[in-house]
Enzyme design. Structure first.
Site, short mmCIF file in Angstrom:
data_model
loop_
_atom_site.label_atom_id
_atom_site.label_comp_id
_atom_site.label_asym_id
_atom_site.label_seq_id
_atom_site.Cartn_x
_atom_site.Cartn_y
_atom_site.Cartn_z
N ASP A 155 0.84 -1.13 0.03
CA ASP A 155 -0.01 -0.07 -0.05
C ASP A 155 0.80 1.17 -0.08
O ASP A 155 2.12 1.08 0.11
CB ASP A 155 -0.88 0.15 1.46
CG ASP A 155 -2.33 0.67 0.82
OD1 ASP A 155 -2.41 1.64 0.31
OD2 ASP A 155 -3.30 0.28 1.44
N GLU B 262 -10.79 6.75 4.19
CA GLU B 262 -9.48 6.21 5.22
C GLU B 262 -9.63 6.64 6.56
O GLU B 262 -10.73 6.84 7.06
CB GLU B 262 -8.28 6.38 4.57
CG GLU B 262 -8.29 5.73 2.93
CD GLU B 262 -6.83 5.33 2.69
OE1 GLU B 262 -6.04 4.97 3.27
OE2 GLU B 262 -6.55 5.44 1.36
#
Ligand code: NAG
Ligand code: NAG
Ligand code: NAG
Ligand code: NAG
Ligand code: NAG
Ligand code: NAG
Ligand code: NAG
Ligand code: NAG
Ligand code: NAG
Length: 631
Positions: A310, A516
């Site tokens: 990521d 997020e």
């Protein structure tokens, strides 16, 4: 120029051929599409030096990319992070020119290995102005319709190809077990079976893998398809209190039965890549988990595509962030990560990894494994044969057929939770020919709010010029009979509501956009302004509340006042889909993909738990029949 005789030309050509043969111009097997991919990979890796191999493992953001950087550092991949775009409102042609320009740099290297460009296309091609924005995954989970989701995958692939891109960081197959998590809307459901079913989106994105294909091999079906990425491996949706990137505390059986089934399905479908999760499993960072990444994913599940990190995940493996980068690189590469989304300081990553390999901390066999996997995906995609964008797709961006599909998805995603205060007196569907109706709320005329996070910007946006689309208000005004007067007030005061003889009110409220960690939320209440709008409208006239949110929110205190309640999730750019169902052109059919809790103190609470005591259970959803309107 002097005339040249035919025999002389023949002689010169002959001499050239002889000279070429003598100079030993080589047959480049890896460039020959007739060769099997395994042979092309073997031939190419034999030719590559360490710099070239490590370059393949690097992914940088477009902000630091240039053709020269691609060439000089032999970089294997570029991405657009959320909101990383060539220009505000860039056209598809501008995207193509940018991507092709970078590709030129890669092709001008010694071996001419093309780069692969990746982007977060998580609800349509969401970074791109004018793209079709589909409902976020939680809404697709409510449709219970894998075929619909597969068609969305195909449409998304076309829109991504319209901009010259061939790799998407989707689907997110997280199983969100706690709605306090800021990424819960990226999860199709709390139920692993629904998530597994929705991996059919991969059949749309990549194309349907032919029966009998070798298990675990990546697959891409053609120039109108893209490489997909199953993310985030594994357990991202199971963290404590839903804290983003935190620790998933669960035994092995729980991990395998709740969070893993989506990966089994994705690999079966030939998914090209898997992204590791920022989160930990029982205290071990997934980016450091060799047992799960190498032994389980690549070993037991036989995944043969590449594993990507990521964004800045290696930096986040240390505390404080970036405290020991050598440790992070060593641990992640040893765990089995193949491509690293660096995404800015590529020289630091390259230098660190070269140092670790030349000093024998990381064996060359590990580097070769990573490079083979990356090349396998590139060969499968046909990148060596077609490295440049196919410009025939440009008109696919925001194409009407894709918008119609998104509108269908919106219709099927709506979940009707309450319909009328009195039994046998349903409020919905609404008549199209009332004399005067009130439309209110922060989300009624706000495209940004209705699309949610990951729309043009990473965190999403606010307002109607964010991109092209139809607001819910616009959808309502197109649905009703022209004789109906629509009054729109975002936040009407009580006396206004009382004195205007409205037939009823439609209140559209919910969460502001987030993505997020910024979306982590421990109270899950409707923002105060929205609560006020519900109170002032619903306490005074008949009302339907349409809730725009990435997850269930606290509803109990308002429920008595509300005549009808619709969960519309984050529907995206096609707001008419909401009006289509409110006014009965189509019936309600969506089913809750998540448990609707009463209070946050109950969380986490998922279907099948002991002491399950929801406001609305998982799978709940009232239905209505479409009506034949006369007007
Ligand atoms: C967006 O779409 C509209 C309508 O099709 C078109 O006029 C406009 O040029 C497009 N803008 C971009 C940046 O592609
Ligand atoms: C790629 O490079 C070629 C020459 O090497 C040039 O003609 C072409 O315009 C370049 N394309 C892009 C998109 O930069
Ligand atoms: C989880 O969150 C807590 C509270 O913010 C923090 O102290 C802890 O370090 C986090 N754990 C992980 C593995 O990120
Ligand atoms: C950083 O990590 C490396 C590799 O694990 C280790 O050898 C080194 O001691 C660490 N440095 C510090 C300052 O902790
Ligand atoms: C990249 O990392 C190196 C350390 O390897 C550091 O010296 C340099 O300042 C960093 N560059 C940027 C732009 O952060
Ligand atoms: C609306 O249409 C229905 C069905 O045609 C009719 O029964 C009703 O009277 C109409 N209402 C108004 C306010 O015109
Ligand atoms: C969009 O609207 C906002 C606020 O209404 C304004 O600040 C911004 O300049 C607008 N952007 C464009 C591209 O028109
Ligand atoms: C209120 O609206 C109804 C139709 O919905 C109409 O019959 C009535 O006359 C109106 N009352 C007033 C005071 O305007
Ligand atoms: C709920 O949590 C969010 C996110 O932390 C915060 O912004 C908001 O102010 C909180 N609301 C209340 C009523 O505490």
């Amino acid at each position: 120029m002097a005339k040249t005789s035919v025999p002389l030309v023949g002689f010169l050509l002959f001499s050239l051929l002889v000279a070429t043969a003598q100079a030993g111009v080589e047959y480049m097997k890896y460039k020959d599409p007739r060769q099997p991919i395994s042979k092309r990979i073997r031939d190419l890796t034999k030719r590559m030096n360490l710099d070239e191999k490590i370059g393949q493992m690097v992914q940088i953001d477009r902000q630091v990319a240039t053709a020269a950087v691609m060439r000089d550092y032999k970089i294997g991949s570029i991405l657009s992070g959320g909101g990383s775009i060539p220009r505000l409102q860039a056209t598809p042609q501008e995207w193509i020119n940018m991507v092709n320009g970078f590709q030129n740099g890669s092709l001008s290297t010694r071996l001419g290995i093309p780069m692969i460009y990746g982007i977060d296309a998580v609800h349509g091609h969401n970074n791109v102005y004018n793209a079709t924005i589909f409902p976020h995954n939680v809404g697709l989970g409510a449709t219970r319709d894998p075929d619909l989701v597969k068609r969305i995958g195909s449409a998304t692939a076309l829109e991504v190809r319209a901009t010259g891109i061939s790799y998407v960081f989707a689907p997110c197959i997280a199983v969100c077990r706690d709605p306090r998590w800021g990424r819960c809307y990226e999860s199709y459901s709390e139920d692993p079976n629904i998530v597994r079913g929705m991996t059919d989106i991969i059949d749309g994105l990549q194309g349907e893998i032919p029966r009998g294909s070798p298990k675990g091999a990546p697959y891409v079906g053609g120039k109108d398809k893209v490489v997909a990425c199953a993310k985030h491996f594994v357990g991202d949706g199971g963290t404590t209190k839903g804290i983003n990137e935190n620790d998933t505390v669960i035994d092995r059986h729980g991990l395998l039965s709740i969070h893993m089934p989506g990966y089994n399905a994705a690999i079966y479908k030939g998914v090209g890549t898997v992204m590791a999760s920022y989160s930990s499993w029982n205290g071990v960072k997934m980016h450091a988990n060799r047992e799960l990444v190498t032994d389980f994913l690549k070993g037991a599940l036989r995944f043969r595509g590449f594993v990507i990190s990521d964004w800045q995940a290696l930096d986040r493996m240390a505390y404080p962030v970036h405290a020991n980068y050598t440790y992070s690189v060593l641990t992640a590469i040893q765990a089995g990560l193949d491509m690293i989304m660096v995404p800015y300081n590529y020289t630091e990553f390259i230098d660190t990894l070269i140092g670790l390999v030349t000093n024998n901390f990381i064996p060359m066999s590990r580097i070769d494994d990573a490079v083979r996997r990356i090349l396998r995906v590139k060969f499968t995609l046909g990148l060596f044969e077609n490295p440049m964008a196919d410009e025939s797709f440009v008109d696919q961006l925001g194409h009407q057929a894709n918008r119609d599909l998104a509108r269908e998805a919106v219709r099927k995603s709506l979940v009707l939770l309450k319909n009328g205060k009195i039994a046998d007196e349903p409020m919905l569907p609404l008549p199209k020919n009332s004399s005067k109706i009130l439309v209110a709320g922060s989300h009624a005329d706000n495209l940004g709010n209705q699309c949610g996070g990951w729309t043009i910007n990473w965190q999403g946006g606010d307002g109607n010029n964010l991109t092209a689309g139809t607001t819910i208000l616009k959808g309502i005004s197109e649905a009703v009979d022209p004789s109906t007067e629509i009054v729109y007030q975002e936040n009407p005061d009580i006396s206004y509501v009382k004195t205007n003889n409205f037939s009823y009110g439609i209140v559209v409220v919910g969460e502001a956009s987030y993505a997020e960690t910024a979306g982590d939320n421990l109270n899950l209440t409707i923002p105060l302004q929205g609560q006020n709008t519900i109170q002032s409208v619903c306490a005074n006239i008949k009302c339907v509340v349409v809730l725009i949110s990435g997850r269930p929110l606290v509803m109990m205190p308002h429920l008595e006042l509300v005549d009808a309640l619709v969960a519309a999730w984050l529907p995206g750019s096609e707001g008419q889909g909401v009006a289509d169902v409110l006014f009965g052109d189509y019936g309600f059919s969506g089913k809750l993909p998540r448990t609707w809790f009463k209070t946050v103190e109950q969380l986490p609470m998922n279907v099948g738990d002991p002491n399950y005591d929801p406001l609305y259970p998982f799978g709940y959803g009232l239905t209505t029949q479409p009506v034949g309107h006369t007007s």
